[in-house]
Design a protein around this motif. Structure first.
Motif, PDB file in Angstrom:
ATOM      1  N   ASN A   1     101.005  47.266  40.625  1.00  9.11           N
ATOM      2  CA  ASN A   1     100.264  46.004  40.614  1.00  9.11           C
ATOM      3  C   ASN A   1      99.076  46.023  39.663  1.00  9.11           C
ATOM      4  O   ASN A   1      98.960  45.180  38.789  1.00  9.11           O
ATOM      5  N   THR A   2      98.174  46.991  39.854  1.00  9.18           N
ATOM      6  CA  THR A   2      97.016  47.082  38.968  1.00  9.18           C
ATOM      7  C   THR A   2      96.402  48.461  39.103  1.00  9.18           C
ATOM      8  O   THR A   2      96.582  49.148  40.121  1.00  9.18           O
ATOM      9  N   SER A   3      95.686  48.887  38.075  1.00 12.35           N
ATOM     10  CA  SER A   3      95.008  50.173  38.072  1.00 12.35           C
ATOM     11  C   SER A   3      93.506  49.939  38.020  1.00 12.35           C
ATOM     12  O   SER A   3      93.023  49.112  37.247  1.00 12.35           O
ATOM     13  N   LEU A   4      92.760  50.681  38.846  1.00 12.01           N
ATOM     14  CA  LEU A   4      91.304  50.525  38.917  1.00 12.01           C
ATOM     15  C   LEU A   4      90.664  51.890  38.711  1.00 12.01           C
ATOM     16  O   LEU A   4      90.964  52.850  39.434  1.00 12.01           O
ATOM     17  N   LYS A   5      89.763  51.986  37.741  1.00 16.15           N
ATOM     18  CA  LYS A   5      89.100  53.261  37.444  1.00 16.15           C
ATOM     19  C   LYS A   5      88.015  53.517  38.480  1.00 16.15           C
ATOM     20  O   LYS A   5      87.096  52.720  38.647  1.00 16.15           O
ATOM     21  N   LEU A   6      88.110  54.672  39.178  1.00 13.31           N
ATOM     22  CA  LEU A   6      87.120  55.026  40.188  1.00 13.31           C
ATOM     23  C   LEU A   6      86.096  56.026  39.670  1.00 13.31           C
ATOM     24  O   LEU A   6      84.935  56.016  40.083  1.00 13.31           O
ATOM     25  N   SER A   7      86.521  56.916  38.784  1.00 16.39           N
ATOM     26  CA  SER A   7      85.632  57.912  38.201  1.00 16.39           C
ATOM     27  C   SER A   7      86.166  58.276  36.828  1.00 16.39           C
ATOM     28  O   SER A   7      87.139  57.684  36.353  1.00 16.39           O
ATOM     29  N   SER A   8      85.573  59.272  36.187  1.00 13.75           N
ATOM     30  CA  SER A   8      85.998  59.633  34.832  1.00 13.75           C
ATOM     31  C   SER A   8      87.428  60.145  34.781  1.00 13.75           C
ATOM     32  O   SER A   8      88.089  60.055  33.749  1.00 13.75           O
ATOM     33  N   ASN A   9      87.928  60.663  35.914  1.00 18.34           N
ATOM     34  CA  ASN A   9      89.294  61.219  35.898  1.00 18.34           C
ATOM     35  C   ASN A   9      90.143  60.820  37.099  1.00 18.34           C
ATOM     36  O   ASN A   9      91.140  61.469  37.403  1.00 18.34           O
ATOM     37  N   GLU A  10      89.754  59.736  37.798  1.00 14.35           N
ATOM     38  CA  GLU A  10      90.540  59.275  38.933  1.00 14.35           C
ATOM     39  C   GLU A  10      90.752  57.767  38.874  1.00 14.35           C
ATOM     40  O   GLU A  10      89.816  57.011  38.572  1.00 14.35           O
ATOM     41  N   TYR A  11      91.979  57.351  39.194  1.00 10.66           N
ATOM     42  CA  TYR A  11      92.348  55.938  39.164  1.00 10.66           C
ATOM     43  C   TYR A  11      93.028  55.555  40.466  1.00 10.66           C
ATOM     44  O   TYR A  11      93.858  56.308  40.987  1.00 10.66           O
TER      45      TYR A  11
ATOM     46  N   LEU B   1      95.526  58.620  41.590  1.00  9.50           N
ATOM     47  CA  LEU B   1      96.106  59.453  40.537  1.00  9.50           C
ATOM     48  C   LEU B   1      95.017  59.978  39.620  1.00  9.50           C
ATOM     49  O   LEU B   1      93.960  59.352  39.463  1.00  9.50           O
ATOM     50  N   SER B   2      95.285  61.128  39.004  1.00 10.73           N
ATOM     51  CA  SER B   2      94.369  61.659  38.000  1.00 10.73           C
ATOM     52  C   SER B   2      94.590  60.913  36.695  1.00 10.73           C
ATOM     53  O   SER B   2      95.572  60.188  36.526  1.00 10.73           O
ATOM     54  N   ASP B   3      93.682  61.116  35.742  1.00  9.36           N
ATOM     55  CA  ASP B   3      93.819  60.437  34.456  1.00  9.36           C
ATOM     56  C   ASP B   3      95.037  60.926  33.680  1.00  9.36           C
ATOM     57  O   ASP B   3      95.511  60.249  32.767  1.00  9.36           O
ATOM     58  N   SER B   4      95.598  62.085  34.062  1.00 12.54           N
ATOM     59  CA  SER B   4      96.809  62.593  33.403  1.00 12.54           C
ATOM     60  C   SER B   4      98.079  62.104  34.085  1.00 12.54           C
ATOM     61  O   SER B   4      99.185  62.416  33.638  1.00 12.54           O
ATOM     62  N   GLY B   5      97.924  61.337  35.198  1.00 11.84           N
ATOM     63  CA  GLY B   5      99.072  60.787  35.885  1.00 11.84           C
ATOM     64  C   GLY B   5      99.559  61.599  37.064  1.00 11.84           C
ATOM     65  O   GLY B   5     100.611  61.296  37.641  1.00 11.84           O
ATOM     66  N   GLU B   6      98.809  62.601  37.479  1.00 11.93           N
ATOM     67  CA  GLU B   6      99.209  63.409  38.639  1.00 11.93           C
ATOM     68  C   GLU B   6      98.864  62.664  39.920  1.00 11.93           C
ATOM     69  O   GLU B   6      97.744  62.188  40.095  1.00 11.93           O
ATOM     70  N   LEU B   7      99.841  62.555  40.824  1.00 12.80           N
ATOM     71  CA  LEU B   7      99.613  61.886  42.095  1.00 12.80           C
ATOM     72  C   LEU B   7      98.794  62.792  43.006  1.00 12.80           C
ATOM     73  O   LEU B   7      99.186  63.914  43.306  1.00 12.80           O
ATOM     74  N   LEU B   8      97.640  62.283  43.474  1.00 13.73           N
ATOM     75  CA  LEU B   8      96.750  63.046  44.340  1.00 13.73           C
ATOM     76  C   LEU B   8      96.917  62.664  45.805  1.00 13.73           C
ATOM     77  O   LEU B   8      96.747  63.485  46.696  1.00 13.73           O
TER      78      LEU B   8
END
Length: 375
Positions: A272-282, A303-310
């Motif tokens: 749906n949409t991506s929202l930046k929470l920190s420098s390396n987390e979305y 997710l991390s900025d590299s696309g890893e699901l957290l």
């Protein structure tokens, strides 16, 4: 200018004949073989999920404001009023401390004739019933064309993504659904789009598109979210791929098992949409379409900025609110935009394909409800 300038269209010089040629060239660049590769990956990944999602009527985001079709006054670039019968899946962007920009997906006499307009709303006024004035920024140019579902790059408010759907039953393909990037500028409360360029897939220096990929937009500066739809299998899922601008490495495209449709429970999933929470987390908001009724349920993933699901929410974060409004497609809420204001999140969503709602919740409440895989 893009390194693949033949795929870039100058909206400032928009003409129906040149645009027709441009779109036919894009349709000619569809690679049908790519679909089978992606479908195999999606079907295989569904057995690897570490978190099992479930449907529920949990409510983490509550209604803050809404817009009805009759409360949207919209004009064309010639200042001619345009009739509006639906206002649905729309994106939002934080313009400054006090205002948000709203990219409205509007529909007219025929619901399939949709277009995108822009307006700005004060956060102080974002309560209850809203009335807005707007201007068309991305109209359909061809007779078979629908312009839908805008999204704003979470790292760049000047990068707008949207979908254009084409129905060409007597051409080489029955239909094509293509996600485009548009470079925009903000000027005195208005938006000016300049260029149009599809998300492209590159393999061995060859660029192409796939037949249908809506719900596609950037997760982060280096990662693109792509949602292929496989018509013959009647399934679609969320893929992540490495990107350079609007060009995605095809070989890097991989589905996320935890975001794939669950057999026997869901027909498809989509971002749906991506929202930046920190420098390396979305924070990724995504939806699943329930089987067998086709209702849309909204979840969240980190997710991390590299696309890893957290991590992700095992249960939905938004209720379907059947008591809120009954429209063209009951019990449907479709998010296309989100902004973070201090410790709260405001999302913008189409309700029942007919009205626009703004929902609000606590960011920490969403994060605390997640099941974490890493981190």
């Amino acid at each position: 200018m893009s390194m693949h300038s033949e795929f870039v269209y100058d909206l400032c010089k928009s003409q129906t004949v040149t645009f027709r040629e441009y779109i036919l060239k894009l349709i000619d660049s569809i690679d049908g073989k790519a679909e089978s590769t992606l479908l195999s990956k999606l079907l295989e990944c569904r057995r690897k999920s570490k978190v099992k999602r479930k449907l529920s009527d949990r409510i983490l985001l509550k209604l803050r404001a809404y817009i009805l079709p009759q409360d949207v006054y919209v004009v064309s670039s010639y200042d001619i009023p345009v009739q509006v019968l639906t206002v649905s899946n729309s994106a939002i962007v934080l313009r400054d401390t006090y205002n948000i920009g709203v990219f409205l997906r509007l529909g007219g006499v025929n619901f399939s004739r949709t277009f995108i307009a822009y307006t700005e709303v004060s956060l102080n006024d974002l309560h209850g019933r809203l009335k807005v004035k707007s201007k068309v920024i991305l109209p359909p140019i061809l007779s078979s064309e629908c312009v839908e579902d805008p999204r704003v790059d979470p790292d760049s408010p000047n990068d707008l993504y949207h979908v254009r759907a084409y129905y060409t039953p007597r051409y080489k393909v029955e239909s094509a659904v293509i996600t485009f990037h548009t470079n925009i500028t903000y000027e005195n409360g208005e938006v000016l789009p300049s260029t149009l360029e599809p998300i492209l897939f590159e393999d061995n220096s060859r660029c192409f598109i796939i037949r249908s990929f809506r719900d596609s937009f950037p997760l982060s500066p280096n990662v693109m979210i792509v949602r292929p739809w496989f018509e013959e299998a009647r399934i679609g899922g969320i893929f992540l791929g490495q990107r350079s601008g609007h060009i995605v490495s095809f070989k890097s495209l991989e589905p996320v098992p935890e975001l794939a449709p669950i057999p026997g429970m869901e027909l498809k999933t989509g971002a749906n949409t991506s929202l930046k929470l920190s420098s390396n987390e979305y924070l990724l908001i995504f939806h699943s379409v329930e089987y067998p009724h086709g209702m849309y349920y909204t979840f969240a993933a980190l997710l991390s900025d590299s696309g890893e699901l957290l991590g992700l929410t095992p249960e939905p974060i938004i209720s379907l609110y059947p008591e809120l409004y009954s429209g063209r497609r009951p019990s449907t809420i479709f998010v296309c935009g989100a902004v973070k204001v201090k410790d709260k999140i405001i999302v913008c969503a189409g309700k029942d394909d007919e009205i626009l709602v703004f929902l609000e919740g606590e960011v920490n409440e969403i994060l605390n409800s997640m099941k974490y895989i890493k981190g």
